[in-house]
Structure formats: C-alpha cells, structure tokens
Enzyme design. Structure first.
Site, PDB file in Angstrom:
ATOM      1  N   ARG A  55     -10.589   6.801  13.556  1.00  0.00           N
ATOM      2  CA  ARG A  55     -11.445   7.690  12.141  1.00  0.00           C
ATOM      3  C   ARG A  55     -12.637   6.452  12.219  1.00  0.00           C
ATOM      4  NH1 ARG A  55      -6.736   7.345   7.773  1.00  0.00           N
ATOM      5  NH2 ARG A  55      -6.093   5.354   9.205  1.00  0.00           N
ATOM      6  N   ASP A  86      -2.631   2.127   6.068  1.00  0.00           N
ATOM      7  CA  ASP A  86      -3.787   1.815   4.946  1.00  0.00           C
ATOM      8  C   ASP A  86      -3.291   2.007   3.454  1.00  0.00           C
ATOM      9  OD1 ASP A  86      -6.486  -0.241   4.477  1.00  0.00           O
ATOM     10  OD2 ASP A  86      -6.702   1.958   3.542  1.00  0.00           O
ATOM     11  N   ASP A 113      -4.116   3.866  14.643  1.00  0.00           N
ATOM     12  CA  ASP A 113      -6.094   3.408  15.303  1.00  0.00           C
ATOM     13  C   ASP A 113      -6.018   1.829  15.169  1.00  0.00           C
ATOM     14  OD1 ASP A 113      -6.159   6.617  13.889  1.00  0.00           O
ATOM     15  OD2 ASP A 113      -6.511   5.317  11.963  1.00  0.00           O
ATOM     16  N   GLY A 155      -0.041   9.710   8.524  1.00  0.00           N
ATOM     17  CA  GLY A 155      -0.197  10.224   9.554  1.00  0.00           C
ATOM     18  C   GLY A 155       1.134   9.680  10.250  1.00  0.00           C
ATOM     19  N   ARG A 200       1.743  13.395   3.497  1.00  0.00           N
ATOM     20  CA  ARG A 200       0.020  12.299   2.133  1.00  0.00           C
ATOM     21  C   ARG A 200       1.098  13.120   0.721  1.00  0.00           C
ATOM     22  NH1 ARG A 200      -1.955  12.767   6.729  1.00  0.00           N
ATOM     23  NH2 ARG A 200      -3.042  10.827   7.136  1.00  0.00           N
ATOM     24  N   THR A 250       0.572   2.793  12.602  1.00  0.00           N
ATOM     25  CA  THR A 250      -1.143   3.983  12.584  1.00  0.00           C
ATOM     26  C   THR A 250      -1.547   3.834  13.387  1.00  0.00           C
ATOM     27  OG1 THR A 250      -3.475   4.460  11.793  1.00  0.00           O
ATOM     28  CG2 THR A 250      -2.210   1.927  11.488  1.00  0.00           C
ATOM     29  N   ASP A 256      -5.573  -0.609  12.962  1.00  0.00           N
ATOM     30  CA  ASP A 256      -7.105  -0.907  12.031  1.00  0.00           C
ATOM     31  C   ASP A 256      -6.854  -1.341  10.338  1.00  0.00           C
ATOM     32  OD1 ASP A 256      -6.222   1.284  10.849  1.00  0.00           O
ATOM     33  OD2 ASP A 256      -8.099   2.245   9.776  1.00  0.00           O
TER      34      ASP A 256
HETATM   35  P1  ATP Z   1      -3.010   6.848   8.568  1.00  0.00           P
HETATM   36  O1  ATP Z   1      -3.521   5.438   8.937  1.00  0.00           O
HETATM   37  O2  ATP Z   1      -1.617   7.677   9.421  1.00  0.00           O
HETATM   38  O3  ATP Z   1      -3.559   7.713   7.659  1.00  0.00           O
HETATM   39  P2  ATP Z   1      -1.875   6.231   6.140  1.00  0.00           P
HETATM   40  O4  ATP Z   1      -1.151   5.740   5.213  1.00  0.00           O
HETATM   41  O5  ATP Z   1      -3.358   5.482   5.552  1.00  0.00           O
HETATM   42  O6  ATP Z   1      -1.692   6.586   7.652  1.00  0.00           O
HETATM   43  P3  ATP Z   1      -2.797   8.033   3.802  1.00  0.00           P
HETATM   44  O7  ATP Z   1      -2.733   9.058   3.626  1.00  0.00           O
HETATM   45  O8  ATP Z   1      -4.819   7.263   3.784  1.00  0.00           O
HETATM   46  O9  ATP Z   1      -2.579   7.626   5.338  1.00  0.00           O
HETATM   47  O10 ATP Z   1      -1.965   7.239   2.931  1.00  0.00           O
HETATM   48  C1  ATP Z   1      -0.811   7.888   2.482  1.00  0.00           C
HETATM   49  C2  ATP Z   1      -0.031   8.242   0.997  1.00  0.00           C
HETATM   50  O11 ATP Z   1      -0.104   6.901   0.897  1.00  0.00           O
HETATM   51  C3  ATP Z   1      -0.972   9.236   0.449  1.00  0.00           C
HETATM   52  O12 ATP Z   1      -0.576  10.061   1.009  1.00  0.00           O
HETATM   53  C4  ATP Z   1      -0.440   8.604  -1.388  1.00  0.00           C
HETATM   54  O13 ATP Z   1       0.648   9.028  -1.420  1.00  0.00           O
HETATM   55  C5  ATP Z   1      -0.475   6.683  -0.512  1.00  0.00           C
HETATM   56  N1  ATP Z   1      -1.622   6.196  -1.330  1.00  0.00           N
HETATM   57  C6  ATP Z   1      -2.651   6.243  -0.676  1.00  0.00           C
HETATM   58  N2  ATP Z   1      -3.613   5.413  -1.111  1.00  0.00           N
HETATM   59  C7  ATP Z   1      -2.922   5.253  -2.518  1.00  0.00           C
HETATM   60  C8  ATP Z   1      -3.831   4.257  -3.513  1.00  0.00           C
HETATM   61  N3  ATP Z   1      -4.902   3.995  -3.362  1.00  0.00           N
HETATM   62  N4  ATP Z   1      -2.948   3.869  -4.398  1.00  0.00           N
HETATM   63  C9  ATP Z   1      -1.811   4.279  -4.617  1.00  0.00           C
HETATM   64  N5  ATP Z   1      -0.680   5.617  -3.561  1.00  0.00           N
HETATM   65  C10 ATP Z   1      -1.420   5.650  -1.785  1.00  0.00           C
END
Ligand code: ATP
Length: 327
Positions: free
Chosen positions: A177, A107, A133, A15, A76, A131, A135
C-alpha cells in the site's frame, strides 16, 4: 497472580495475513493455560456485531500453526466505523459474559479497537499487529510481513531466471500500500538493481544511467522493484520510462495477492506465538487500549494512537547497501 476479569474473545479484522492462525492459536491456548475462558469471533467486527461468537477449546486450534489465512475468517465492517455499531458489538460481548477482546489486524482495525476501548471502559481491548505491510509504528515486525517478503523473494528469483536468459529488465511491483517496507526488504534479499519506494523521491535519469552502466559491466539482467504505493508512477509508467531511456527490453510483473498467502515462515509463527501470548497476559495485567509489539526482540506495549501518530520510516542504510551491491 493474573487478574482474571472474565472470558476473552479474539477476532481477525481487515486483510488476512500469514501467521494470524498461529496468533489465534496462541491467544486461545494462553488464555486456557491461565484458566480463562476463550471465545472466537467469526468475520471480524462484522461477526462481532452479529453475535457470531463461539467458545473455543485447545483442540479448536489444533493443526493451524502452519496454515495461511485465518480459520476464524476476517472481514471489513462499515457498521463498526459508526458509534452505534460499536455499541451493538459491546452488547454482544456483554451478552456472552465476555470482558475482554483481542483484535488481530492492521491500522484500520486498531482505530476501531481504540474507539471501542474509549467508549466502553468496562471492556479490556488489546491489539496484535497483523498486516503484510509492516507499516505499524511501535513494532519492528507485523505478523505476515516476513512471509510476504519471502513469497515475493521466491517469485523474483524465478523472474530473474527469465530476465537473464533473455537479457531483459524486469520491473516488479510488490504490495505494501503506502509503505515501502516489503519493497525494500525484497529488493535487498533478491539482489535487485534498483528500488522505488513511496517514502523517497528517485532521480529517474540517474537510475537509468546506473542500469545502462550495469549492462556495460556485463550484467545480463536487471530487476527493478517498485512498491505499489510509489508516487513517481506505477510499475508500467516506470517500465515505459526505462525502456525509452535505456533501450532495454523491459517487462512488467505485478505480484499481487500471491504475497498474502502461503505457508507462514518460522519468523511469522514465532512472532505470532509471542505476541498472541503477550496480548492475553497484557489483558490479565489489567491493561486496555493498547497493542503489543516486538522491538529489539522484546515485547512492548503502546496505546493504540501510537500506531498511526508517526509513520514508520524505511531504513536508508538498506537503500545504500542495495545500490552499493548492484554494481
Ligand atoms: P490491512 O492493513 O490488512 O488493510 P486494516 O486493519 O488496516 O488491515 P481496514 O480495512 O482498514 O484494515 O480496517 C478493518 C476494519 O476496522 C474496518 O472494516 C472497520 O470496521 C474498522 N475501522 C477502520 N477504520 C476505522 C475507524 N476510523 N473507526 C472505527 N473503525 C474503523
């Protein structure tokens, strides 16, 4: 003397959050300041796998420090969750002669960065927590959090005008979240009467009684802030309960995506500038598999798993102060 292992690339993942642009600007200009070539990857890990990689100059990031979202776009990628996707990503980096990657994200993005660093030890991979959040364990602030809090606070200030004109109780849902950091900060900052957080279990009857007592003490409006991940019910459930028990006229407002956008606050721009610079300097220091953070106003680094191994606690003293001041 910094260890220049070769060009660096930067991407935004997951995000978007306000301050990502300020951070991209900082990464780009810090690299150039140290004489290192810098590349931008469009649309996060998806763009990396597809080779959407472009060389950047100091002017590529002109005039973006004050803009929300991210000019290099975010995305994503399901492919990157698989090992094969990460192999293709590493091949794209190698094909462009890029030795290091700075990942701006939350995360999930850090999980991806962690696996990339583990599976491709010749790469240096460093994260910057972005992020709304807040978090991520191991940093007091994440980029975008402060702007989200300020946007939500301004919205609640406006809601308060209506609430007090009509003697209403407003239940306001804010983002976050599964974490209550935004909700708690906004609740204190906007003088809310009550707050519901995913991390705590509230005594609903006691809250209803306190709100009723506030009315007897002359309050003309009440604001109850609910975190979106609240486990005792969503904003509508809590509003229905409070309407039934207090008899107040209750309205619900879900703030939603407006909290992601806007003009980044000074705090987010400064944190983004400091963390972006630190990420590049950590790479030039030869480190990989870590993310930068800010703790007690100092830059720190931790291995990626530290981000998710412990859940960052909400501050019980803020809850105490909020309730003490809501008389
Ligand atoms: P936000 O907190 O804003 O949602 P985020 O980084 O947590 O941000 P996610 O959609 O959870 O957002 O993850 C972003 C991208 O990171 C995913 O689309 C994927 O490509 C990669 N990713 C997430 N989890 C994993 C994992 N366990 N292993 C490998 N890649 C991952």
């Amino acid at each position: 003397m910094p260890d220049n292992s070769g060009p660096i690339a930067v991407l935004c993942s997951g995000g978007d959050s306000c301050g990502m642009n300020a951070c991209v600007r900082s990464v780009v200009r810090t690299a150039l300041f140290h004489g290192v070539e810098i590349y931008g990857v469009e649309r996060g890990y998806a763009g990396l796998i597809n080779g959407a990689i472009e060389r950047l100059s100091a002017r590529s990031v002109s005039g973006i420090i004050n803009r929300g979202g991210t000019v290099i776009r975010s995305a994503r990628s399901a492919d990157f969750v698989e090992r094969g996707g990460r192999v293709r990503a590493a091949e794209q980096l190698a094909g462009h002669g890029i030795a290091s990657l700075v990942v701006l994200g939350g995360d999930g993005s850090f999980h991806g960065a962690h696996f990339l660093a583990l599976e491709h030890p010749s790469l240096r991979v460093v994260g910057v927590p972005c992020t709304i959040d807040n978090d991520i364990n191991g940093t007091d602030l994440t980029i975008g959090y402060d702007t989200a809090v300020n946007v939500a606070m301004s919205a609640i200030d406006k809601i308060r005008d209506t609430a007090s004109s009509h003697d209403r109780l407003f239940v306001v849902e804010v983002m976050g979240r599964h974490a209550g950091h935004i909700a708690l900060e906004v609740a204190v900052a906007s003088g809310a009467e009550e707050v519901f957080l995913p991390e705590t279990t509230e005594d609903l009857d006691a809250i209803a009684a306190r709100l009723s007592e506030g009315r007897r003490n002359g309050k003309t409006s009440s604001i109850v802030v609910v975190a979106e991940g609240e486990t005792q019910g969503n904003a509508h459930d809590i509003a229905a309960f409070l309407q039934n028990t207090t008899g107040f006229e209750v309205r619900v407002s879900i703030l939603g995506y407006i909290q992601r956008g806007g003009i980044p606050t000074a705090t987010d721009r400064v944190v983004a500038s400091r963390m972006g610079a630190a990420a590049v300097e950590v790479i030039l220091d030869g480190q990989s598999g870590v993310y930068v953070g800010i703790e007690n106003d100092r830059i720190t680094t931790h291995p990626f798993p530290f981000a998710w191994e412990a859940k960052k606690a909400v501050d019980p003293d803020r809850v105490r102060v909020l309730r003490m001041l809501a008389i």
